[in-house]
Design a protein around this motif. Structure first.
Motif, mmCIF file in Angstrom:
data_model
loop_
_atom_site.group_PDB
_atom_site.id
_atom_site.type_symbol
_atom_site.label_atom_id
_atom_site.label_comp_id
_atom_site.label_asym_id
_atom_site.label_seq_id
_atom_site.Cartn_x
_atom_site.Cartn_y
_atom_site.Cartn_z
ATOM 1 N N GLY A 19 0.827 -1.188 0.000
ATOM 2 C CA GLY A 19 0.000 0.000 0.000
ATOM 3 C C GLY A 19 0.866 1.244 0.000
ATOM 4 N N GLY A 20 2.108 1.071 -0.428
ATOM 5 C CA GLY A 20 3.102 2.136 -0.344
ATOM 6 C C GLY A 20 2.838 3.326 -1.234
ATOM 7 N N ALA A 21 2.003 3.156 -2.241
ATOM 8 C CA ALA A 21 1.697 4.285 -3.117
ATOM 9 C C ALA A 21 0.624 5.189 -2.522
ATOM 10 C CB ALA A 21 1.249 3.771 -4.486
ATOM 11 N N GLY A 22 0.121 4.837 -1.326
ATOM 12 C CA GLY A 22 -0.858 5.678 -0.648
ATOM 13 C C GLY A 22 -0.201 6.861 0.028
ATOM 14 N N ASN A 23 -1.034 7.740 0.606
ATOM 15 C CA ASN A 23 -0.525 8.999 1.156
ATOM 16 C C ASN A 23 0.435 8.805 2.316
ATOM 17 O OD1 ASN A 23 -1.949 10.539 -0.678
ATOM 18 N ND2 ASN A 23 -3.705 10.842 0.668
ATOM 19 N N MET A 24 0.030 8.034 3.340
ATOM 20 C CA MET A 24 0.861 7.932 4.537
ATOM 21 C C MET A 24 2.164 7.195 4.256
ATOM 22 S SD MET A 24 1.327 8.849 7.597
ATOM 23 C CE MET A 24 -0.285 9.487 8.077
ATOM 24 N N ALA A 25 2.068 6.003 3.646
ATOM 25 C CA ALA A 25 3.284 5.263 3.331
ATOM 26 C C ALA A 25 4.151 6.041 2.356
ATOM 27 C CB ALA A 25 2.933 3.889 2.757
ATOM 28 N N GLY A 26 3.521 6.731 1.413
ATOM 29 C CA GLY A 26 4.273 7.548 0.467
ATOM 30 C C GLY A 26 5.048 8.641 1.170
ATOM 31 N N ALA A 27 4.447 9.228 2.211
ATOM 32 C CA ALA A 27 5.139 10.256 2.983
ATOM 33 C C ALA A 27 6.345 9.669 3.704
ATOM 34 C CB ALA A 27 4.179 10.890 3.987
ATOM 35 N N VAL A 28 6.184 8.480 4.273
ATOM 36 C CA VAL A 28 7.301 7.830 4.966
ATOM 37 C C VAL A 28 8.427 7.515 3.989
ATOM 38 C CG1 VAL A 28 8.017 5.828 6.321
ATOM 39 C CG2 VAL A 28 5.793 6.891 6.755
ATOM 40 N N ILE A 29 8.064 6.988 2.831
ATOM 41 C CA ILE A 29 9.067 6.693 1.812
ATOM 42 C C ILE A 29 9.801 7.963 1.402
ATOM 43 C CG2 ILE A 29 9.391 5.948 -0.587
ATOM 44 C CD1 ILE A 29 7.079 3.942 -0.093
ATOM 45 N N GLY A 30 9.055 9.027 1.176
ATOM 46 C CA GLY A 30 9.671 10.297 0.820
ATOM 47 C C GLY A 30 10.622 10.789 1.892
ATOM 48 N N GLY A 31 10.225 10.630 3.159
ATOM 49 C CA GLY A 31 11.086 11.026 4.261
ATOM 50 C C GLY A 31 12.355 10.207 4.335
ATOM 51 N N LEU A 32 12.232 8.899 4.126
ATOM 52 C CA LEU A 32 13.412 8.030 4.122
ATOM 53 C C LEU A 32 14.379 8.419 3.012
ATOM 54 C CD1 LEU A 32 11.810 4.521 4.784
ATOM 55 C CD2 LEU A 32 13.500 5.658 6.236
ATOM 56 N N LEU A 33 13.843 8.653 1.825
ATOM 57 C CA LEU A 33 14.709 9.013 0.693
ATOM 58 C C LEU A 33 15.395 10.359 0.947
ATOM 59 C CD1 LEU A 33 12.367 7.936 -2.239
ATOM 60 C CD2 LEU A 33 14.412 6.748 -1.431
ATOM 61 N N ALA A 34 14.651 11.299 1.528
ATOM 62 C CA ALA A 34 15.242 12.605 1.834
ATOM 63 C C ALA A 34 16.354 12.484 2.868
ATOM 64 C CB ALA A 34 14.161 13.563 2.336
ATOM 65 N N ALA A 35 16.245 11.468 3.729
ATOM 66 C CA ALA A 35 17.267 11.243 4.751
ATOM 67 C C ALA A 35 18.442 10.427 4.217
ATOM 68 C CB ALA A 35 16.652 10.548 5.962
ATOM 69 N N GLY A 36 18.389 10.046 2.939
ATOM 70 C CA GLY A 36 19.507 9.340 2.329
ATOM 71 C C GLY A 36 19.364 7.836 2.225
ATOM 72 N N TYR A 37 18.166 7.313 2.514
ATOM 73 C CA TYR A 37 17.971 5.861 2.406
ATOM 74 C C TYR A 37 18.020 5.470 0.922
ATOM 75 C CZ TYR A 37 16.585 1.381 4.381
ATOM 76 O OH TYR A 37 16.585 0.081 4.817
ATOM 77 N N PRO A 38 18.723 4.390 0.581
ATOM 78 C CA PRO A 38 18.850 4.010 -0.833
ATOM 79 C C PRO A 38 17.504 3.640 -1.460
ATOM 80 C CG PRO A 38 20.461 2.846 0.532
ATOM 81 C CD PRO A 38 19.490 3.483 1.470
ATOM 82 N N ALA A 39 17.197 4.229 -2.588
ATOM 83 C CA ALA A 39 15.919 3.977 -3.250
ATOM 84 C C ALA A 39 15.785 2.526 -3.677
ATOM 85 C CB ALA A 39 15.771 4.896 -4.464
ATOM 86 N N ASP A 40 16.907 1.872 -4.002
ATOM 87 C CA ASP A 40 16.827 0.491 -4.472
ATOM 88 C C ASP A 40 16.586 -0.509 -3.342
ATOM 89 O OD1 ASP A 40 19.303 0.554 -3.262
ATOM 90 O OD2 ASP A 40 20.425 -0.172 -4.995
ATOM 91 N N ARG A 41 16.512 -0.022 -2.088
ATOM 92 C CA ARG A 41 16.208 -0.890 -0.956
ATOM 93 C C ARG A 41 14.766 -0.685 -0.475
ATOM 94 N NH1 ARG A 41 18.663 -5.104 -0.560
ATOM 95 N NH2 ARG A 41 18.630 -5.209 1.726
ATOM 96 N N ILE A 42 13.986 0.045 -1.262
ATOM 97 C CA ILE A 42 12.589 0.308 -0.928
ATOM 98 C C ILE A 42 11.700 -0.199 -2.064
ATOM 99 C CG2 ILE A 42 10.853 2.110 -0.545
ATOM 100 C CD1 ILE A 42 13.030 3.807 0.740
ATOM 101 N N VAL A 43 10.649 -0.911 -1.702
ATOM 102 C CA VAL A 43 9.663 -1.399 -2.664
ATOM 103 C C VAL A 43 8.287 -0.933 -2.213
ATOM 104 C CG1 VAL A 43 8.627 -3.426 -3.756
ATOM 105 C CG2 VAL A 43 11.059 -3.447 -3.146
ATOM 106 N N ALA A 44 7.485 -0.460 -3.142
ATOM 107 C CA ALA A 44 6.120 -0.029 -2.835
ATOM 108 C C ALA A 44 5.142 -0.810 -3.700
ATOM 109 C CB ALA A 44 5.963 1.466 -3.085
ATOM 110 N N THR A 45 4.010 -1.177 -3.107
ATOM 111 C CA THR A 45 2.984 -1.885 -3.872
ATOM 112 C C THR A 45 1.699 -1.063 -3.915
ATOM 113 O OG1 THR A 45 1.850 -3.125 -2.107
ATOM 114 C CG2 THR A 45 3.939 -4.029 -2.932
#
Length: 284
Positions: A19-45
């Motif tokens: 459910g990662g393409a939803g608002n809340m999970a999407g916000a968390v993903i965006g925050g992780l990426l902004a903090a430098g988390y590697p994009a290739d270690r994140i999967v969204a469904t």
């Protein structure tokens, strides 16, 4: 005895947001990426191909429409779907989690850990996370409660994930999540209602509504920033604005005479009680 728990040993564990393409999970993903988390270690469904495609372009992450394919090799699985469909999702995932011990983090409100343990199978490390909507602007508060299978390392990666959009607080008992909902989860609506009332009153007194809204929102922002950066508590900050016999004192007295402190306490109690009721209703 608890089964042995697999540790999350990777520096950047693979995190799958169902459910990662939803608002809340999407916000968390965006925050992780902004903090430098590697994009290739994140999967969204997600279910909507167009939304998934747009999400992948925006965040440069891997996306899947198939949850089972997505969780292959996952170290952490974040469940971010509506409570009403959580049981079916967990039952679908269950056969594919046998023999594995990924950390499960649920963002859904109201569902107790006992339900997840029944639906997903015993001995999985599970964390209930209760974020609030300001997480959408990286200013959120997330309440956290863990079951016995959750290790210190699991806690650390959980905090790393949710703190990408604000701050977090662990509670010792699951009922504490209901209190977090009353204090933080539902609380943005309390402040919005107070701001709405101020805007309405200002507009009724002759202010242009747009001007009233601008003044009220900026004042709310400034008050919150002042409270967060001050070395005194909010009660003292209130007194600092008040002069004996002055305008602020008159307004505050009206709030107190109208029972505002007790009204707030009653509303927060009702909120926590409703959260507990919902947990019982969803624990089926």
């Amino acid at each position: 005895m608890l089964a042995e728990v697999t540790q999350v040993t990777a520096t950047n564990p693979k995190i799958v947001f169902i459910g990662g393409a939803g608002n809340m999970a999407g916000a968390v993903i965006g925050g992780l990426l902004a903090a430098g988390y590697p994009a290739d270690r994140i999967v969204a469904t997600g279910r909507d191909p167009l939304k998934l495609e747009a999400f992948a372009k925006r965040h440069n992450t891997v996306v899947h429409s198939d949850n089972i394919v997505a969780i292959d090799g996952a170290d952490v699985i974040v469940l971010s779907v509506k409570p009403q469909v959580m049981r079916d999702l967990c039952m679908d995932l269950r056969p594919h989690l046998k023999g594995r011990k990924p950390l499960i983090i649920t963002l859904a409100a109201g569902i107790p850990l006992a339900a997840y343990q029944r639906w997903l199978g015993e001995h999985l490390p599970i964390v209930r996370a209760m974020p609030n909507t300001p997480a959408l602007v990286q200013s959120g508060v997330t309440g956290l409660f863990a079951d016995e299978a959750v290790t210190a390392e699991h806690r650390a990666i959980t905090v790393r994930i949710v703190n990408a959009v604000g701050i977090s607080l662990w509670v010792d008992k699951e009922e504490g999540i209901d209190q977090v909902i009353a204090v933080a989860g539902s609380a943005p609506a309390y402040f919005f209602q107070f701001m709405e009332a101020m805007i309405d009153a200002s507009a009724a007194s002759g202010f242009a509504r747009a001007d009233a809204e601008r003044l009220v929102l900026q004042t709310a922002l400034g008050a919150a920033k002042l409270a967060m950066t001050s070395d005194v508590d909010v009660a003292q900050l209130k007194r600092n604005v008040m002069s004996p016999g002055g305008t602020t004192e008159r307004a505050v007295q009206r709030f107190e005479q109208g029972g505002l402190p007790q009204l707030v306490a009653d509303a927060m109690r009702d909120c926590a009680e409703r959260a507990a009721e919902m947990a019982r209703e969803l624990d089926q």
